[in-house]
Design an enzyme around this catalytic site. Sequence first.
Site, mmCIF file in Angstrom:
data_model
loop_
_atom_site.group_PDB
_atom_site.id
_atom_site.type_symbol
_atom_site.label_atom_id
_atom_site.label_comp_id
_atom_site.label_asym_id
_atom_site.label_seq_id
_atom_site.Cartn_x
_atom_site.Cartn_y
_atom_site.Cartn_z
ATOM 1 N N ARG A 155 66.677 6.973 44.248
ATOM 2 C CA ARG A 155 67.639 8.346 43.494
ATOM 3 C C ARG A 155 68.562 8.984 44.364
ATOM 4 N NH1 ARG A 155 64.604 11.212 39.968
ATOM 5 N NH2 ARG A 155 65.871 13.064 40.485
ATOM 6 N N ASP A 170 68.166 18.296 42.200
ATOM 7 C CA ASP A 170 66.777 18.107 42.355
ATOM 8 C C ASP A 170 66.258 19.340 43.397
ATOM 9 O OD1 ASP A 170 66.419 14.466 42.959
ATOM 10 O OD2 ASP A 170 66.301 15.704 41.039
#
Length: 253
Positions: A155, A170
């Site tokens: 990611r 995030d």
Amino acid sequence: MRFDVVSLFPEMVMNAAGYGVTGKAIENGLVDLAVWNPRDFTHDRHKTVDDRPYGGGPGMVMKYQPLLDVVDAAKLHAHSVRRRVICLSPQGKLISQQLLQEASTSEQLILIAGRYEGIDERFIAEVCDEEWSLGDYVISGGELAALIVVDAVTRLIPGVLGDEESAKQDSHYDGLLDCPHYTRPEQSDLGNVPGVLMGGNHAAIKHWRMKQSLGRTWLRRPDLLEKIQLTAEQQALLSEFKTEVDKLGCGNE
Ligand code: 4FV
């Protein structure tokens, strides 16, 4: 970024990594994933990868030779300079977003997924650069831990997440828990979407989200707040949140 996962269950790793963001990143060639089975690096007809522990005790221990040969082969496969050999085990450093961020600057991560009671210590001491742990509990194999590292590091690779922003939003990216998220319907018997999110005032929305992140971190994970230096603006938002909570008298979420 190249991942080389060493596992007695290669198909388990390959299959699980083939979905979602990780699967797409592999498909697009943004990350390479190879899985190696130590059993393919044994020389006896029983393809022995484990043996009884010296000093007695339950279970079996993984032999170092097949693992040594696997890592040498994986190193030969990628002429990468910035490489790390990481053994996943309960004795390791606790995996955190920060640790994953640092690792995402490597070119190659060789991830050792153990099975049985563990791995001959000489392999860990002589071949592994680090030991990483998912947490203070025991699972039956290192594969799930290796897959978590592959997923979380992938990611962070530029171009993997459509919008770079999302990695930044995030949880734990900035050391805080994430704010609440809402989507349609606006009204429901489960409650309505907070008005500020409907108003289109992006500064107000940004404020509200930061305030929620700070507040939820304070309520649920105060230990995280000790690790970060809040800006004056964040401190102001957090005290606003605390005041509102006191007013509502719902300190314990
Ligand atoms: C583990 C963890 C973990 C220990 C013996 C596999 C097991 C068996 N790995 N974080 N916690 N590993 O419990 O990474 O070989």
